[in-house]
Design a protein around this motif. Sequence first.
Motif, PDB file in Angstrom:
ATOM      1  N   SER A  37       0.836  -1.202   0.000  1.00 26.11           N
ATOM      2  CA  SER A  37       0.000   0.000   0.000  1.00 26.11           C
ATOM      3  C   SER A  37       0.870   1.250   0.000  1.00 26.11           C
ATOM      4  O   SER A  37       2.048   1.213   0.381  1.00 26.11           O
ATOM      5  N   MET A  38       0.273   2.378  -0.397  1.00 30.07           N
ATOM      6  CA  MET A  38       0.999   3.646  -0.392  1.00 30.07           C
ATOM      7  C   MET A  38       1.386   4.053   1.020  1.00 30.07           C
ATOM      8  O   MET A  38       2.406   4.707   1.232  1.00 30.07           O
ATOM      9  N   VAL A  39       0.557   3.682   2.013  1.00 31.80           N
ATOM     10  CA  VAL A  39       0.881   3.994   3.411  1.00 31.80           C
ATOM     11  C   VAL A  39       2.165   3.284   3.818  1.00 31.80           C
ATOM     12  O   VAL A  39       3.071   3.879   4.416  1.00 31.80           O
ATOM     13  N   SER A  40       2.257   1.991   3.496  1.00 34.15           N
ATOM     14  CA  SER A  40       3.464   1.221   3.832  1.00 34.15           C
ATOM     15  C   SER A  40       4.681   1.795   3.122  1.00 34.15           C
ATOM     16  O   SER A  40       5.760   1.932   3.712  1.00 34.15           O
ATOM     17  N   LEU A  41       4.516   2.145   1.851  1.00 33.06           N
ATOM     18  CA  LEU A  41       5.611   2.718   1.080  1.00 33.06           C
ATOM     19  C   LEU A  41       6.023   4.067   1.668  1.00 33.06           C
ATOM     20  O   LEU A  41       7.211   4.398   1.723  1.00 33.06           O
ATOM     21  N   GLY A  42       5.020   4.833   2.113  1.00 26.94           N
ATOM     22  CA  GLY A  42       5.307   6.134   2.709  1.00 26.94           C
ATOM     23  C   GLY A  42       6.091   6.005   4.000  1.00 26.94           C
ATOM     24  O   GLY A  42       6.978   6.826   4.286  1.00 26.94           O
ATOM     25  N   LEU A  43       5.785   4.985   4.789  1.00 29.50           N
ATOM     26  CA  LEU A  43       6.524   4.771   6.039  1.00 29.50           C
ATOM     27  C   LEU A  43       7.945   4.287   5.760  1.00 29.50           C
ATOM     28  O   LEU A  43       8.891   4.678   6.456  1.00 29.50           O
ATOM     29  N   LEU A  44       8.100   3.450   4.743  1.00 30.42           N
ATOM     30  CA  LEU A  44       9.420   2.934   4.402  1.00 30.42           C
ATOM     31  C   LEU A  44      10.375   4.040   3.950  1.00 30.42           C
ATOM     32  O   LEU A  44      11.591   3.932   4.148  1.00 30.42           O
ATOM     33  N   GLN A  45       9.830   5.124   3.358  1.00 27.97           N
ATOM     34  CA  GLN A  45      10.698   6.153   2.802  1.00 27.97           C
ATOM     35  C   GLN A  45      11.548   6.856   3.862  1.00 27.97           C
ATOM     36  O   GLN A  45      12.558   7.476   3.533  1.00 27.97           O
ATOM     37  N   TYR A  46      11.150   6.746   5.137  1.00 28.74           N
ATOM     38  CA  TYR A  46      11.936   7.381   6.194  1.00 28.74           C
ATOM     39  C   TYR A  46      13.210   6.598   6.508  1.00 28.74           C
ATOM     40  O   TYR A  46      14.088   7.087   7.234  1.00 28.74           O
ATOM     41  N   LEU A  47      13.306   5.372   5.986  1.00 26.82           N
ATOM     42  CA  LEU A  47      14.517   4.579   6.204  1.00 26.82           C
ATOM     43  C   LEU A  47      15.763   5.270   5.656  1.00 26.82           C
ATOM     44  O   LEU A  47      16.793   5.342   6.326  1.00 26.82           O
ATOM     45  N   ALA A  48      15.663   5.772   4.417  1.00 23.93           N
ATOM     46  CA  ALA A  48      16.842   6.344   3.747  1.00 23.93           C
ATOM     47  C   ALA A  48      17.411   7.546   4.486  1.00 23.93           C
ATOM     48  O   ALA A  48      18.617   7.571   4.809  1.00 23.93           O
ATOM     49  N   PRO A  49      16.614   8.589   4.799  1.00 22.05           N
ATOM     50  CA  PRO A  49      17.198   9.727   5.503  1.00 22.05           C
ATOM     51  C   PRO A  49      17.665   9.393   6.918  1.00 22.05           C
ATOM     52  O   PRO A  49      18.605  10.006   7.428  1.00 22.05           O
ATOM     53  N   THR A  50      17.006   8.399   7.548  1.00 23.06           N
ATOM     54  CA  THR A  50      17.446   7.989   8.886  1.00 23.06           C
ATOM     55  C   THR A  50      18.852   7.391   8.819  1.00 23.06           C
ATOM     56  O   THR A  50      19.719   7.702   9.654  1.00 23.06           O
ATOM     57  N   ILE A  51      19.085   6.551   7.827  1.00 22.06           N
ATOM     58  CA  ILE A  51      20.409   5.954   7.641  1.00 22.06           C
ATOM     59  C   ILE A  51      21.435   7.038   7.296  1.00 22.06           C
ATOM     60  O   ILE A  51      22.551   7.058   7.832  1.00 22.06           O
ATOM     61  N   GLN A  52      21.047   7.963   6.410  1.00 22.08           N
ATOM     62  CA  GLN A  52      21.951   9.058   6.039  1.00 22.08           C
ATOM     63  C   GLN A  52      22.307   9.909   7.258  1.00 22.08           C
ATOM     64  O   GLN A  52      23.465  10.289   7.448  1.00 22.08           O
ATOM     65  N   PHE A  53      21.313  10.213   8.069  1.00 23.17           N
ATOM     66  CA  PHE A  53      21.533  11.014   9.278  1.00 23.17           C
ATOM     67  C   PHE A  53      22.521  10.315  10.211  1.00 23.17           C
ATOM     68  O   PHE A  53      23.459  10.928  10.726  1.00 23.17           O
ATOM     69  N   ALA A  54      22.311   9.006  10.421  1.00 24.45           N
ATOM     70  CA  ALA A  54      23.204   8.234  11.289  1.00 24.45           C
ATOM     71  C   ALA A  54      24.628   8.200  10.726  1.00 24.45           C
ATOM     72  O   ALA A  54      25.607   8.344  11.473  1.00 24.45           O
ATOM     73  N   LEU A  55      24.747   8.025   9.407  1.00 28.76           N
ATOM     74  CA  LEU A  55      26.079   8.017   8.784  1.00 28.76           C
ATOM     75  C   LEU A  55      26.768   9.365   8.954  1.00 28.76           C
ATOM     76  O   LEU A  55      27.977   9.425   9.218  1.00 28.76           O
TER      77      LEU A  55
END
Length: 302
Positions: A236-254
Amino acid sequence: MPDSRRGLIFGALAYILWGTFPLYWTLLEPAGAIEILAHRIVWSVLTMLVILVLARRVGHFRALLRDRRKLLLISGAAVVITVNWGGYIWGVNNDRVVETSLGYFINPLVTVLMGVLVLGEHLRRLQWVAMGIAFVAVVVLTIDYGRPPWVALVLAFSFGTYGLLKKQAGVGAVESITLETLVIAPFAAAYVAWLVTTGESTFGTEGAGHALLFTTTGIITAVPLMLFGAAAIRVSMVSLGLLQYLAPTIQFALGILVFDEAMPASRWIGFGLVWVALVIFTVEAVNHRRRQLRLVAHASAV
């Protein structure tokens, strides 16, 4: 394995790969951001042409070339995604990984804002609250940096524009990315050729390993896009929308843990406000979708 679970895995892998891109782009130094961008486009178009044939989408691609409206929209998308890629690579290679993560954190909010400004959509009350908090966050970060967070804003607005153009075009992922890279490829190839003739190119002058890394930029670009495309049709678009926060979270941690970028208290406050805005925005979106589904179910039962 159920299709939905497979889709979640594909989506998570796509965003994890996008999140770890800072580690990849720094491997291409001492090449500058524009040289890396040019090679990425050149190798991407070659990769996408192969994928186009293997995926048997050549017929769809020819149909796209005959549709003037879609051709113009995708050409516009090609320009803004080039700006996005270039801004991201420049940010990573100039010690602004944390700021690049900010761009992708605020991207969902920018996308909604563009829907209001361009498509005439209306925001619900809590969406306005999220927008207001995000605006305050940008003000706080502007004071902290001593300048507006230009890299983050360029990334957010360019990607938001890209998404808007792609939505209006309604073109399949493979043929769309192929055309986007084809549109920009002549300029990228000309720049690479100019670097070679002037002796400014790092391709081939920094060892075989460095040159080989350049050739993988096309695969690095294509793989997460294909994973994302596979996820988009399964979850669903909701699930996809929640997944999109993975990338910036990883970038922030790096940015903090690997690249050792500074995070003074005022910057934490700015990012904290962004996260509060995103929580409000996401929870409101999920609840709104649930209400809509209940209404549909009730109408169907009646």
